[in-house]
Design a protein around this motif. Structure first.
Motif, PDB file in Angstrom:
ATOM      1  N   PRO A 134       0.802  -1.222   0.000  1.00  0.00           N
ATOM      2  CA  PRO A 134       0.000   0.000   0.000  1.00  0.00           C
ATOM      3  C   PRO A 134       0.839   1.279   0.000  1.00  0.00           C
ATOM      4  O   PRO A 134       0.499   2.241  -0.683  1.00  0.00           O
ATOM      5  CB  PRO A 134      -0.831  -0.123   1.278  1.00  0.00           C
ATOM      6  N   ASP A 135       1.951   1.295   0.715  1.00  0.00           N
ATOM      7  CA  ASP A 135       2.783   2.500   0.789  1.00  0.00           C
ATOM      8  C   ASP A 135       3.378   2.890  -0.567  1.00  0.00           C
ATOM      9  O   ASP A 135       3.729   4.047  -0.782  1.00  0.00           O
ATOM     10  CB  ASP A 135       3.897   2.326   1.814  1.00  0.00           C
ATOM     11  N   ASP A 136       3.497   1.929  -1.479  1.00  0.00           N
ATOM     12  CA  ASP A 136       4.058   2.220  -2.797  1.00  0.00           C
ATOM     13  C   ASP A 136       3.192   3.199  -3.597  1.00  0.00           C
ATOM     14  O   ASP A 136       3.683   3.849  -4.511  1.00  0.00           O
ATOM     15  CB  ASP A 136       4.227   0.934  -3.611  1.00  0.00           C
ATOM     16  N   GLU A 178      -9.307   6.551   2.772  1.00  0.00           N
ATOM     17  CA  GLU A 178     -10.531   5.784   2.507  1.00  0.00           C
ATOM     18  C   GLU A 178     -10.215   4.547   1.648  1.00  0.00           C
ATOM     19  O   GLU A 178     -10.723   3.458   1.907  1.00  0.00           O
ATOM     20  CB  GLU A 178     -11.577   6.660   1.795  1.00  0.00           C
ATOM     21  N   LEU A 179      -9.390   4.730   0.636  1.00  0.00           N
ATOM     22  CA  LEU A 179      -9.019   3.595  -0.217  1.00  0.00           C
ATOM     23  C   LEU A 179      -8.173   2.594   0.550  1.00  0.00           C
ATOM     24  O   LEU A 179      -8.323   1.377   0.385  1.00  0.00           O
ATOM     25  CB  LEU A 179      -8.275   4.083  -1.462  1.00  0.00           C
ATOM     26  N   ARG A 180      -7.290   3.085   1.418  1.00  0.00           N
ATOM     27  CA  ARG A 180      -6.463   2.192   2.246  1.00  0.00           C
ATOM     28  C   ARG A 180      -7.348   1.369   3.178  1.00  0.00           C
ATOM     29  O   ARG A 180      -7.164   0.153   3.326  1.00  0.00           O
ATOM     30  CB  ARG A 180      -5.461   3.019   3.053  1.00  0.00           C
ATOM     31  N   GLU A 181      -8.350   2.000   3.788  1.00  0.00           N
ATOM     32  CA  GLU A 181      -9.281   1.292   4.677  1.00  0.00           C
ATOM     33  C   GLU A 181     -10.056   0.234   3.890  1.00  0.00           C
ATOM     34  O   GLU A 181     -10.242  -0.880   4.359  1.00  0.00           O
ATOM     35  CB  GLU A 181     -10.239   2.299   5.337  1.00  0.00           C
ATOM     36  N   GLN A 182     -10.486   0.593   2.690  1.00  0.00           N
ATOM     37  CA  GLN A 182     -11.213  -0.365   1.852  1.00  0.00           C
ATOM     38  C   GLN A 182     -10.329  -1.574   1.535  1.00  0.00           C
ATOM     39  O   GLN A 182     -10.777  -2.723   1.636  1.00  0.00           O
ATOM     40  CB  GLN A 182     -11.656   0.307   0.552  1.00  0.00           C
ATOM     41  N   ARG A 207      -9.948  -3.760   4.577  1.00  0.00           N
ATOM     42  CA  ARG A 207     -11.202  -4.474   4.850  1.00  0.00           C
ATOM     43  C   ARG A 207     -11.368  -5.652   3.886  1.00  0.00           C
ATOM     44  O   ARG A 207     -11.731  -6.757   4.296  1.00  0.00           O
ATOM     45  CB  ARG A 207     -12.380  -3.508   4.723  1.00  0.00           C
ATOM     46  N   LEU A 208     -11.062  -5.431   2.606  1.00  0.00           N
ATOM     47  CA  LEU A 208     -11.200  -6.502   1.623  1.00  0.00           C
ATOM     48  C   LEU A 208     -10.210  -7.630   1.875  1.00  0.00           C
ATOM     49  O   LEU A 208     -10.569  -8.815   1.772  1.00  0.00           O
ATOM     50  CB  LEU A 208     -11.034  -5.938   0.207  1.00  0.00           C
ATOM     51  N   ARG A 209      -8.968  -7.279   2.230  1.00  0.00           N
ATOM     52  CA  ARG A 209      -7.978  -8.324   2.555  1.00  0.00           C
ATOM     53  C   ARG A 209      -8.440  -9.165   3.743  1.00  0.00           C
ATOM     54  O   ARG A 209      -8.284 -10.382   3.761  1.00  0.00           O
ATOM     55  CB  ARG A 209      -6.622  -7.700   2.871  1.00  0.00           C
TER      56      ARG A 209
END
Length: 142
Positions: free
Chosen positions: A113-115, A123-127, A130-132
Motif C-alpha cells: 500500500p505505501d508504494d 478511505e481507499l487504504r481502509e477499503q 477491509r477486503l484483505r
C-alpha cells in the motif's frame, strides 16, 4: 516483501503434457521446504492457454478472445506467491528449485500500500484492508 514467482510456459506445458512423477516429487519436496521456511503463501500450476481466454478493454467495450495464444514465451504455466525479506532472498530460494531444461522463471515484487503514496487515500487504504480481511476470513471458512 511479497513477490510473484512466475513459471513461464513452454511447448510441453502448452501441449498439456503433465510433469513426470520425478519432477512432481521434487517439486513437492521443494514446496515443503518453502512452507516450512514461511516463504510460500500460495502456488499453483495452470492449464494450457488453450483452455483460457483473454479480455481486452477499449473505449468502454470488451473483446473476449479464446485461447490458445501464439507466443508461448509470453505465457504463464504456474506461479508462487512468496513472502521474503528481499529480492536477493527470493533468487536464492529459486536457485534451489528442481527446474532444468531451459525453464524460465520471472520474479516480480508485489506493490505494498505505501508504494502508491498519496494516491491511496485513507478511505481507499481502509477499503483495501477491509477486503484483505474478508478474503482471509473466507479462506478460513473453507
Amino acid at each position: 516483501m511479497r513477490c510473484l514467482v512466475i513459471v513461464k510456459a513452454n511447448p510441453e506445458s502448452e501441449a498439456g503434457i503433465m510433469p513426470s512423477t520425478e519432477l512432481l516429487t521434487a517439486m513437492g519436496k521443494y514446496n515443503e521446504e518453502l512452507v516450512k521456511a514461511g516463504i510460500m503463501l500460495a502456488g499453483e500450476g495452470l492449464h494450457p492457454s488453450s483452455k483460457g481466454k483473454r479480455v481486452k478493454f477499449n473505449g468502454g467495450k470488451s473483446v473476449v478472445t479464446d485461447g490458445p495464444f501464439a507466443e508461448t514465451k509470453e505465457l504463464v504455466a504456474g506461479f508462487w506467491l512468496w513472502q521474503v525479506r528481499s529480492m536477493d532472498e527470493a533468487i536464492e530460494w529459486l536457485k534451489r528449485s528442481p527446474f532444468d531444461g531451459g525453464t524460465e522463471i520471472e520474479v516480480r515484487p508485489i506493490f505494498d500500500p505505501d508504494d502508491f503514496g498519496a494516491n491511496l487515500t485513507p478511505e481507499l487504504r481502509e477499503q483495501e484492508e477491509r477486503l484483505r480481511k474478508q478474503v482471509g476470513e473466507k479462506k478460513e471458512q473453507k
